[in-house]
Design a protein around this motif. Sequence first.
Motif, PDB file in Angstrom:
ATOM      1  N   ARG A   1       0.844  -1.179   0.000  1.00 47.04           N
ATOM      2  CA  ARG A   1       0.000   0.000   0.000  1.00 47.04           C
ATOM      3  C   ARG A   1       0.892   1.246   0.000  1.00 47.04           C
ATOM      4  NH1 ARG A   1      -4.872  -0.667   1.795  1.00 47.04           N
ATOM      5  NH2 ARG A   1      -4.258  -1.948   3.585  1.00 47.04           N
ATOM      6  N   GLY A   2       0.587   2.167  -0.912  1.00 46.28           N
ATOM      7  CA  GLY A   2       1.391   3.379  -1.018  1.00 46.28           C
ATOM      8  C   GLY A   2       2.361   3.371  -2.176  1.00 46.28           C
ATOM      9  N   ASP A   3       2.626   2.197  -2.775  1.00 44.86           N
ATOM     10  CA  ASP A   3       3.511   2.150  -3.940  1.00 44.86           C
ATOM     11  C   ASP A   3       2.897   2.940  -5.091  1.00 44.86           C
ATOM     12  OD1 ASP A   3       5.206   0.517  -2.548  1.00 44.86           O
ATOM     13  OD2 ASP A   3       4.917  -1.263  -3.797  1.00 44.86           O
TER      14      ASP A   3
ATOM     15  N   PRO B   1     -10.632   5.702   8.713  1.00 48.74           N
ATOM     16  CA  PRO B   1     -10.258   6.847   7.876  1.00 48.74           C
ATOM     17  C   PRO B   1      -8.766   7.132   7.982  1.00 48.74           C
ATOM     18  CG  PRO B   1     -11.404   7.592   9.849  1.00 48.74           C
ATOM     19  CD  PRO B   1     -11.484   6.096   9.850  1.00 48.74           C
ATOM     20  N   VAL B   2      -8.175   7.536   6.878  1.00 51.20           N
ATOM     21  CA  VAL B   2      -6.766   7.922   6.904  1.00 51.20           C
ATOM     22  C   VAL B   2      -6.623   9.252   7.638  1.00 51.20           C
ATOM     23  CG1 VAL B   2      -6.297   6.747   4.720  1.00 51.20           C
ATOM     24  CG2 VAL B   2      -6.877   9.180   4.711  1.00 51.20           C
ATOM     25  N   GLU B   3      -5.416   9.520   8.089  1.00 54.83           N
ATOM     26  CA  GLU B   3      -5.137  10.798   8.742  1.00 54.83           C
ATOM     27  C   GLU B   3      -4.776  11.830   7.691  1.00 54.83           C
ATOM     28  OE1 GLU B   3      -1.751  12.702  11.724  1.00 54.83           O
ATOM     29  OE2 GLU B   3      -2.111  10.540  11.731  1.00 54.83           O
ATOM     30  N   LEU B   4      -5.458  12.973   7.707  1.00 54.53           N
ATOM     31  CA  LEU B   4      -5.180  14.066   6.783  1.00 54.53           C
ATOM     32  C   LEU B   4      -4.703  15.270   7.578  1.00 54.53           C
ATOM     33  CD1 LEU B   4      -8.026  14.147   4.086  1.00 54.53           C
ATOM     34  CD2 LEU B   4      -5.637  13.528   3.765  1.00 54.53           C
ATOM     35  N   THR B   5      -3.494  15.717   7.278  1.00 59.35           N
ATOM     36  CA  THR B   5      -2.920  16.860   7.966  1.00 59.35           C
ATOM     37  C   THR B   5      -2.760  18.013   6.990  1.00 59.35           C
ATOM     38  OG1 THR B   5      -1.664  15.357   9.403  1.00 59.35           O
ATOM     39  CG2 THR B   5      -0.978  17.674   9.346  1.00 59.35           C
TER      40      THR B   5
ATOM     41  N   GLU C   1      -1.324  12.799   3.663  1.00 58.48           N
ATOM     42  CA  GLU C   1      -2.201  11.656   3.939  1.00 58.48           C
ATOM     43  C   GLU C   1      -1.363  10.523   4.519  1.00 58.48           C
ATOM     44  OE1 GLU C   1      -5.684  10.143   1.308  1.00 58.48           O
ATOM     45  OE2 GLU C   1      -3.916   8.989   0.683  1.00 58.48           O
ATOM     46  N   THR C   2      -1.806   9.976   5.655  1.00 55.35           N
ATOM     47  CA  THR C   2      -1.083   8.886   6.321  1.00 55.35           C
ATOM     48  C   THR C   2      -1.996   7.676   6.438  1.00 55.35           C
ATOM     49  OG1 THR C   2       0.220  10.486   7.601  1.00 55.35           O
ATOM     50  CG2 THR C   2       0.200   8.212   8.377  1.00 55.35           C
ATOM     51  N   PHE C   3      -1.550   6.546   5.921  1.00 57.90           N
ATOM     52  CA  PHE C   3      -2.350   5.328   5.977  1.00 57.90           C
ATOM     53  C   PHE C   3      -2.410   4.796   7.412  1.00 57.90           C
ATOM     54  CE2 PHE C   3      -0.902   4.709   1.391  1.00 57.90           C
ATOM     55  CZ  PHE C   3      -2.110   5.137   0.881  1.00 57.90           C
TER      56      PHE C   3
ATOM     57  N   ILE D   1       1.729  13.195  -0.167  1.00 58.62           N
ATOM     58  CA  ILE D   1       0.966  14.425  -0.362  1.00 58.62           C
ATOM     59  C   ILE D   1      -0.224  14.166  -1.278  1.00 58.62           C
ATOM     60  CG2 ILE D   1       1.051  16.758  -1.350  1.00 58.62           C
ATOM     61  CD1 ILE D   1       4.046  16.756  -0.563  1.00 58.62           C
ATOM     62  N   VAL D   2      -1.376  14.712  -0.925  1.00 59.64           N
ATOM     63  CA  VAL D   2      -2.545  14.699  -1.812  1.00 59.64           C
ATOM     64  C   VAL D   2      -3.053  16.132  -1.956  1.00 59.64           C
ATOM     65  CG1 VAL D   2      -3.211  12.329  -1.264  1.00 59.64           C
ATOM     66  CG2 VAL D   2      -4.157  14.219   0.083  1.00 59.64           C
ATOM     67  N   LEU D   3      -3.731  16.392  -3.077  1.00 58.29           N
ATOM     68  CA  LEU D   3      -4.256  17.722  -3.365  1.00 58.29           C
ATOM     69  C   LEU D   3      -5.779  17.681  -3.440  1.00 58.29           C
ATOM     70  CD1 LEU D   3      -1.759  18.863  -6.166  1.00 58.29           C
ATOM     71  CD2 LEU D   3      -1.579  19.200  -3.686  1.00 58.29           C
ATOM     72  N   ASP D   4      -6.407  18.830  -3.131  1.00 57.60           N
ATOM     73  CA  ASP D   4      -7.864  18.908  -3.110  1.00 57.60           C
ATOM     74  C   ASP D   4      -8.299  20.271  -3.634  1.00 57.60           C
ATOM     75  OD1 ASP D   4     -10.548  17.850  -2.054  1.00 57.60           O
ATOM     76  OD2 ASP D   4     -10.392  19.781  -1.042  1.00 57.60           O
ATOM     77  N   ILE D   5      -9.355  20.289  -4.454  1.00 61.13           N
ATOM     78  CA  ILE D   5      -9.860  21.574  -4.952  1.00 61.13           C
ATOM     79  C   ILE D   5     -11.265  21.884  -4.439  1.00 61.13           C
ATOM     80  CG2 ILE D   5      -8.455  21.481  -7.047  1.00 61.13           C
ATOM     81  CD1 ILE D   5     -10.990  20.773  -8.598  1.00 61.13           C
ATOM     82  N   GLY D   6     -11.765  21.053  -3.510  1.00 58.57           N
ATOM     83  CA  GLY D   6     -13.086  21.309  -2.946  1.00 58.57           C
ATOM     84  C   GLY D   6     -14.048  20.163  -3.204  1.00 58.57           C
TER      85      GLY D   6
END
Length: 278
Positions: A102-104, A142-146, A185-187, A194-199
């Motif tokens: 997971r994460g690859d 849920p994953v941890e989102l910082t 994002e931390t599993f 890193i993940v990105l979000d636009i809303g």
Amino acid sequence: MADDAKKGNAIVETIKTIVYALLIAGVFRTLFFQPFWIPSGSMKETLLIGDFLFVNKMAYGYSYASCPSVIMPGIGINIDAEDICGMFRGDNSRLFGSEPERGDVVVFRHPVTGRDFIKRVVGLPGDRIQMRQGVLSINDVPVELTPDGVFTETFEPQGPQGTRPRCANGPVGQGGACEKLRFIETFPEGGSHIVLDIGPQSMDDTGVYMVPEGHFFFMGDNRDNSSDSRLPQSAGGVGFVPFENLIGRADRVMFSSAGRSMLFFWTWRGDRFFKAVE
């Protein structure tokens, strides 16, 4: 006559050298590393449009998908991996196989179109995957989102396809600052990226995906601009990807071009040479 014979021998030797070189290159590409150029923004900011990398084909062993595809539409060449090694497709197994973690970040063949995709493994066989209000949930955890600031890029055509980025602060005019919210994002079992979000988007809330045995669930890090396993293949997505469709793991960016061609050396990004893929 002697000169003609020498010229003939030289031509034959040149042809043999070219053939041997192509064979060696073909074996190298089939067994060890395959070049890959990032064409879209679905993995920003982990991978940018114009990143050039070599895919480690030894990471997960070998299947029909390990055979190289040679697609050169300009001169009419369209040789698919299945044309060469299709006889080995169908049993969803691999020689010297090793499953991804997971994460690859993995390059794989789309199960229907055969096109090469690159995404991150988020779901392993037997997992329950779901999106809840934009947060990834793995086996009901849920994953941890910082929050980690803002990712900013110029709103302009990018890469050979000339695509423009989507922005959280849109609409943005040509040359303006295009922003996306940035998160780490931390599993549940560890491992961050890193993940990105636009809303808020339609795929921020989904049903539960039960990953079948021998299959994997992929998502792009640019979550609101990625066609991935959240959409079924019938709707233009990726769906669940069979083990045999994996090509290899992306470990390191070799260099990166911000222009329309990787040959435009003046557009190379100096901070991305030999950058590890995390």
